[in-house]
Design an enzyme around this catalytic site. Structure first.
Site, short mmCIF file in Angstrom:
data_model
loop_
_atom_site.label_atom_id
_atom_site.label_comp_id
_atom_site.label_asym_id
_atom_site.label_seq_id
_atom_site.Cartn_x
_atom_site.Cartn_y
_atom_site.Cartn_z
N TYR A 64 0.84 -1.20 0.00
CA TYR A 64 0.00 0.00 0.00
C TYR A 64 0.88 1.26 0.00
O TYR A 64 0.62 2.20 -0.76
CB TYR A 64 -0.90 -0.04 1.24
CG TYR A 64 -1.95 1.06 1.33
CD1 TYR A 64 -3.11 1.01 0.57
CD2 TYR A 64 -1.80 2.13 2.21
CE1 TYR A 64 -4.08 1.99 0.67
CE2 TYR A 64 -2.77 3.12 2.33
CZ TYR A 64 -3.92 3.05 1.55
OH TYR A 64 -4.89 4.03 1.66
N LYS A 118 0.87 4.06 -2.92
CA LYS A 118 0.48 5.45 -2.65
C LYS A 118 1.64 6.42 -2.90
O LYS A 118 1.42 7.55 -3.34
CB LYS A 118 -0.07 5.58 -1.22
CG LYS A 118 -1.40 4.85 -1.01
CD LYS A 118 -2.52 5.37 -1.92
CE LYS A 118 -3.89 4.80 -1.56
NZ LYS A 118 -4.96 5.29 -2.44
N1 LIG Z 1 -9.92 5.63 5.12
C1 LIG Z 1 -8.70 6.11 5.28
O1 LIG Z 1 -8.20 6.24 6.42
C2 LIG Z 1 -7.87 6.50 4.08
C3 LIG Z 1 -6.71 7.24 4.30
C4 LIG Z 1 -5.93 7.61 3.21
C5 LIG Z 1 -6.32 7.27 1.93
N2 LIG Z 1 -7.46 6.54 1.75
C6 LIG Z 1 -7.81 6.22 0.37
O2 LIG Z 1 -9.09 6.76 0.10
C7 LIG Z 1 -9.69 6.05 -0.99
C8 LIG Z 1 -11.12 5.73 -0.63
O3 LIG Z 1 -11.13 4.84 0.46
P1 LIG Z 1 -12.20 4.91 1.66
O4 LIG Z 1 -11.44 5.03 2.91
O5 LIG Z 1 -13.27 5.87 1.34
O6 LIG Z 1 -12.72 3.39 1.67
P2 LIG Z 1 -14.01 2.68 1.06
O7 LIG Z 1 -13.75 1.23 1.23
O8 LIG Z 1 -15.24 3.28 1.63
O9 LIG Z 1 -13.95 3.07 -0.49
C9 LIG Z 1 -13.15 2.41 -1.43
C10 LIG Z 1 -13.97 2.29 -2.70
O10 LIG Z 1 -13.16 1.79 -3.76
C11 LIG Z 1 -13.91 0.79 -4.44
N3 LIG Z 1 -13.00 -0.12 -5.13
C12 LIG Z 1 -12.15 -1.02 -4.60
N4 LIG Z 1 -11.50 -1.68 -5.57
C13 LIG Z 1 -11.95 -1.19 -6.75
C14 LIG Z 1 -11.68 -1.47 -8.11
N5 LIG Z 1 -10.79 -2.42 -8.47
N6 LIG Z 1 -12.31 -0.76 -9.07
C15 LIG Z 1 -13.23 0.19 -8.73
N7 LIG Z 1 -13.56 0.48 -7.46
C16 LIG Z 1 -12.92 -0.19 -6.49
C17 LIG Z 1 -14.74 0.12 -3.34
O11 LIG Z 1 -15.82 -0.63 -3.84
C18 LIG Z 1 -15.15 1.34 -2.54
O12 LIG Z 1 -16.30 1.96 -3.07
C19 LIG Z 1 -8.79 4.85 -1.26
O13 LIG Z 1 -7.95 5.12 -2.36
C20 LIG Z 1 -7.95 4.76 0.01
O14 LIG Z 1 -6.70 4.13 -0.20
C21 LIG Z 1 -8.25 6.15 2.79
#
Ligand SMILES: NC(=O)c1ccc[n+]([C@@H]2O[C@H](COP(=O)([O-])OP(=O)(O)OC[C@H]3O[C@@H](n4cnc5c(N)ncnc54)[C@H](O)[C@@H]3O)[C@@H](O)[C@H]2O)c1
Length: 254
Positions: A159, A163
């Protein structure tokens, strides 16, 4: 929270990863500001986000999309063009968090899958989005990186690598299109309470560790990330490109 200061009336905005969390909150915020949305996600459940927006009187179309697959991303972008003739803004946000494991314990296929979704997915989205934006005079792109794109944590090698890659890709693409009126930036959220992090937040020991590492003392709500995406996609950010915006409650200020 209101985003009325940002006017996206009649702007076409494509967002990936909208079933829940940051993508869903940002889609709702864009809709509140008048944008017409084209939403892609691998999960059928994500069509509920489009239904919520249309139920509120907004415009949204859902396309089942796997961001790691070129044909699938191409079809998402083609739907935006067939429906609206253009893409003004894109938020490439879909991602996954692999299980926690030290590097030697990571299966090579698991590593490849994380890179395919979290890094290649952003590449594919930008590839097809920029091609269309070039035809219509420009646009804005925001990619979801993470504080894991700036600093590492143990047990998250694939990851962290993906990123860090998103931040590099953002800078490189921004330079390719800086003179073509396409601005490309990334966001680097810290801990956000979403289904992705639920497994950590459900564990009191992990939560305690996370809170000790959080100057602000809590996880963000997804809505608190949406504001930065809207800002970077708006004309108020017209001189910002190639940058990564940290939204982490002070985590990386340590
Ligand atoms: N939650 C955190 O603490 C956090 C922190 C930093 C970055 N992020 C990043 O934020 C983004 C959104 O994550 P989130 O926290 O809202 O989680 P989440 O699980 O709610 O959302 C992730 C979304 O991506 C979709 N997804 C996964 N694989 C996929 C694919 N192959 N094709 C299309 N869609 C796909 C899922 O179905 C889901 O809707 C991600 O890129 C994650 O790495 C999250």
């Amino acid at each position: 929270m209101t985003h009325a200061a940002h006017n996206f009336e009649n702007k076409v905005v494509l967002i990936t990863g909208v079933r829940s969390g940051i993508g869903q909150a940002t889609a709702l915020a864009f809709a509140e500001c008048g944008a017409k949305l084209v939403l892609g996600d691998i999960s059928d459940e994500a069509s509920g986000t489009a239904a919520t927006i249309t139920g509120l009187g907004g415009e949204a179309v859902f396309v089942k999309t796997d961001v790691s697959q070129a044909d699938s991303v191409k079809a998402l972008v083609e739907t935006a063009i067939e429906t609206h003739g253009r893409i003004d803004g894109a938020f490439n946000n879909a991602g996954l968090l692999p299980r926690t494991a030290s590097l030697a314990e990571i299966d090579p296929d698991e590593f490849d899958h994380t890179i395919a979704v979290d890094l290649r997915g952003v590449f594919l989205c930008m590839k097809y989005e920029t091609a269309e934006m070039l035809k219509t005079g420009g646009g804005t792109i925001v990619n979801t990186a993470s504080v894991a794109g700036l600093v590492a944590d143990p047990g998250m090698a694939s990851y962290v690598a993906a990123k860090h890659g998103v931040i590099g890709l953002t800078k490189a693409a921004a330079l390719d299109y800086a003179t073509h009126n396409i601005r490309i930036n990334a966001i680097a959220p810290g801990l956000v309470a979403t289904p992705m992090t639920q497994r950590w937040l459900d564990d009191p020991q992990v939560t305690q560790q996370l809170m000790e590492n959080s100057p602000i003392g809590r996880a963000a709500k997804p809505e608190e990330i949406a504001g930065t995406v809207l800002h970077l996609s708006s004309d108020a950010a017209s001189f910002i490109t190639g940058q990564t915006f940290v939204v982490d409650g002070g985590q990386t200020a340590h």
